[in-house]
Write a protein that holds these residues in place. Structure first.
Motif, PDB file in Angstrom:
ATOM      1  N   GLY A  10       0.853  -1.183   0.000  1.00  0.00           N
ATOM      2  CA  GLY A  10       0.000   0.000   0.000  1.00  0.00           C
ATOM      3  C   GLY A  10       0.882   1.223   0.000  1.00  0.00           C
ATOM      4  N   LYS A  11       0.451   2.255  -0.678  1.00  0.00           N
ATOM      5  CA  LYS A  11       1.256   3.476  -0.706  1.00  0.00           C
ATOM      6  C   LYS A  11       0.336   4.685  -0.730  1.00  0.00           C
ATOM      7  N   THR A  12       0.537   5.562   0.234  1.00  0.00           N
ATOM      8  CA  THR A  12      -0.219   6.815   0.269  1.00  0.00           C
ATOM      9  C   THR A  12       0.763   7.949   0.087  1.00  0.00           C
ATOM     10  N   GLY A  15      -1.568  12.118   1.113  1.00  0.00           N
ATOM     11  CA  GLY A  15      -2.980  11.858   1.345  1.00  0.00           C
ATOM     12  C   GLY A  15      -3.697  11.161   0.211  1.00  0.00           C
ATOM     13  N   THR A  16      -3.008  10.938  -0.903  1.00  0.00           N
ATOM     14  CA  THR A  16      -3.641  10.236  -2.029  1.00  0.00           C
ATOM     15  C   THR A  16      -3.222   8.774  -1.997  1.00  0.00           C
ATOM     16  N   ARG A  17      -4.207   7.907  -2.112  1.00  0.00           N
ATOM     17  CA  ARG A  17      -3.954   6.473  -2.107  1.00  0.00           C
ATOM     18  C   ARG A  17      -3.503   6.071  -3.509  1.00  0.00           C
ATOM     19  N   ASP A  20      -3.156  -0.086  -3.224  1.00  0.00           N
ATOM     20  CA  ASP A  20      -3.899  -0.680  -2.132  1.00  0.00           C
ATOM     21  C   ASP A  20      -3.752  -2.184  -2.252  1.00  0.00           C
ATOM     22  N   THR A  56       3.898   2.314   2.305  1.00  0.00           N
ATOM     23  CA  THR A  56       3.161   2.626   3.528  1.00  0.00           C
ATOM     24  C   THR A  56       2.775   1.333   4.247  1.00  0.00           C
TER      25      THR A  56
END
Lengths: 358, 276
Positions: A10-12, A15-17, A20, A56
């Motif tokens: 997962g990587k944000t 604040g943007t994903r 997932d 993340t």
């Protein structure tokens, strides 16, 4: 020679994903291509593997070792940047040797390895030049030289050909394929160009908005796309997608005609037909009828654009085809329903094995 | 026709150059005149050129030793120029690349430059007194470093921001440690910015007068302050010839530095680094 495993990444970012729960397993010695439109996350994925970005969530394993939190150079990978990123104040020789100096290798080993890399890439005459005295193609070779000299576990290529002109791009593509055969190394290659992906890859990962749409060999992706996105992304000109409507148990209505399919597993919402699977026939003979809008002559091939009422399709046949398609002419289109692709309303492929021609 | 317009153009250029540089030319010319000629001939033409004024300056000793002034200026200006570079380079990298201090510390430091320097005078004098830095070249150099710090930081942060990040990422992939990255990759690429900081800083430091006047008395007097001593060295009125000559001597080093280094200012180090 290394396997790379991504597990639940997962990587944000601000604040943007971006990703997932993305999982992927790359086999040792494989040339795998990440392809997708711009903004799909393919470069970010490469940078996560390189260690230039930190995931993340999730784990990244190289050779069975967890490297999720490791520094880039501890991962034993080499990267070729889109911009080449050659050190402008160093000569070609110093550029290639830089990583070996940071590893504190003995001097004679460094010169031996640099000489070998220069020989493989045919850049021996330029070793004493600075990057600004090199052409784009030569800079590209130096960037690859800098990568191979480290004898890395895997190579990462971030759109390495996009700054080259068309002719050089085709040549360099072949060279990268040869290099892969010769070194037998694991290579991860990012491109937005499906031709590069198809020609180079052992397997292709098609990405869209941070999600893997399909993973497979170029042949798999071409002949059995898992969804309309992959169907249209792979292949040029892209696959024709026709909305369809079930008329009765065996007939499907399409724009410009209908086809009969005796045993349909479920109701398709769209039919995909590759341009080369369409044939030009007399208006009365084909399954579909339409009007020629434009013909593009490409030498070996030609593309004929045909209006079927509300949708336009592209047909590709031999440039030498005796069938003349004049602009505005009424034509018929024939195709084999067994070679067509069937998609449901969500755009996912319907298993077509049981579909038989009428 | 073409010749006439060429001549006219050259005349206009000459007139403009003369007007703009009049103070410089007048000082230079006056420094080559004897006292008698200065009184008699106020024009730009020297009738009997003499180096007598220069000789008088270099002959002066004790409190008027021009070599001591020049030496003090050189040492203090060098400290005041090099120290901000040493301090600001790593700070600028951290601000530009990691964003540390970019929000408050960076603008606050740059804004230091807007304060009138006299604000520092009294507290600084007391501090220097207790530290024993009064009338030392080190003490003068340190405050000149503070004067130069904001502009050094501003230029270096912008220089580093303009460098392609790819180069630093490539170095990280190549196993460069942070010191290696900064010294072997970033520092050489910042050369145009470093040269600019050095020249601007050196000129500012060399020409500084206020702190030289305030913080030095004998051992560390810089040439700018020392030059003023010569104005009244005759005892009576101002000796214009000697004054002009000392001004020329005092102004020469930064002018020469600027002429030699000018071509290194600006220009990009990264040609050929990225793209084709």
């Amino acid at each position: 020679m290394t396997g790379i495993v991504l597990d639940g990444i997962g990587k944000t970012f601000d604040g943007t994903r971006i990703f997932d729960d993305l999982s992927l397993s790359i086999r040792s010695g494989e040339l795998i291509v990440f392809v997708g439109p711009s903004g799909c996350g393919k470069s970010t994925l490469l940078r996560l593997i390189a260690g230039l970005e930190t995931a993340t969530e999730g784990r990244i394993e190289i050779d069975g070792r967890d490297v999720t939190q490791s520094e880039p150079h501890d991962r034993g990978l080499s990267m070729v940047f889109q911009s080449y990123a050659l050190y402008p104040h160093m000569t070609v020789q110093q550029n290639i040797a830089f990583a070996l100096h940071t590893e504190r290798l003995p001097r004679d080993e460094i010169s031996a390895r640099v000489a070998e890399a220069a020989r493989i890439l045919k850049i021996e005459p330029y070793l004493d030049r600075k990057p600004k005295a090199l052409s784009g193609g030569q800079r590209q070779r130096v960037a690859i030289g800098r990568a191979i000299v480290r004898e890395p576990k895997a190579f990462l290529f971030d759109e390495p050909l996009s700054n080259l002109d068309a002719a050089l791009r085709a040549d360099t593509r072949v060279e990268i394929a040869e290099l892969h055969k010769r070194l037998g190394a694991t290579m991860l290659y990012v491109t937005h160009d499906q031709v590069e992906a198809m020609t180079l890859a052992d397997r292709i990962v098609v990405l869209k908005a941070g999600r893997i749409m399909q993973i497979g060999t170029p042949h798999d992706l071409y002949t059995a796309p898992a969804n309309t996105f992959v169907a249209q992304f792979i292949g040029s000109p892209r696959m024709n997608l026709l909305p369809c409507e079930q008329m009765d148990s065996t007939r499907i209505r399409l724009p410009g005609g209908s086809i009969e399919i005796p045993s349909l597993p479920c109701r398709p919402a769209q039919i995909g037909i590759r341009p080369e699977d369409l044939n030009l026939v007399a208006p009365t003979e084909g399954r579909l009828r339409g009007q020629v809008v434009l013909t593009e002559y490409l030498g070996a091939d030609r593309c004929v654009h045909i209006d079927l009422g509300e949708v336009r399709v592209t047909l590709r046949d031999a440039g030498s085809s005796p069938k003349i398609a004049r602009d505005g002419e009424e034509v018929g289109l024939a195709f084999d329903p067994r070679r067509a692709h069937y998609f449901d309303a969500a755009g996912d492929a319907i298993n077509v094995i049981s579909v038989e021609a009428a | 026709m073409k010749r006439a317009s060429d001549i006219l153009r050259i005349l206009v250029f000459l007139a403009a150059a003369l007007i703009l540089n009049f103070p410089v030319i007048a000082t230079l010319v006056t420094s080559l005149k004897s006292n008698a000629e200065i009184a008699r001939n106020p024009g730009l033409w020297v009738e009997a050129p003499t180096l007598g004024n220069y000789a008088a300056i270099f002959d002066a000793a004790g409190r008027f030793d021009v070599w001591t002034f020049l030496n003090s200026s050189l040492v203090a200006a060098a400290i005041g120029t090099i120290l901000p570079i040493i301090v600001c380079f790593p700070a600028a990298w951290v601000m530009a690349r990691r964003g540390v201090g970019a929000a408050i510390l960076f603008p606050a430091t740059v804004n230091l430059r807007t304060l009138p320097l006299i604000v520092f005078a009294i507290p600084l004098y007391i501090m220097y007194q207790s530290l024993g830095l009064l009338d030392t070249r080190l003490g003068l150099g340190l405050i000149l470093a503070v004067v130069n710090l904001p502009i050094a930081l501003l230029i270096l942060v912008n220089t580093i921001r303009d460098l392609p990040v790819d180069l630093e990422e490539a170095a990280r992939m190549d196993g460069a440690s942070l010191p290696t990255l900064l010294l072997r990759i970033v520092l050489p690429l910042c050369r145009p910015g470093l040269v600019t900081v050095f020249i601007l800083g050196f000129i500012t430091a060399w020409n500084e007068f206020l702190f030289g006047l305030m913080l030095t008395t004998r051992d560390a007097v810089p040439i700018t302050v020392g030059a003023s001593f010569f104005f009244a060295s005759g005892g009576g009125g101002v000796e214009w010839g000697v004054a002009a000559a000392i001004i020329v001597i005092a102004a020469a080093p930064p002018v020469v530095l600027g002429l030699f280094m000018y071509r290194h200012i600006g220009g990009s180090m990264t040609t050929g680094a990225v793209k084709g």
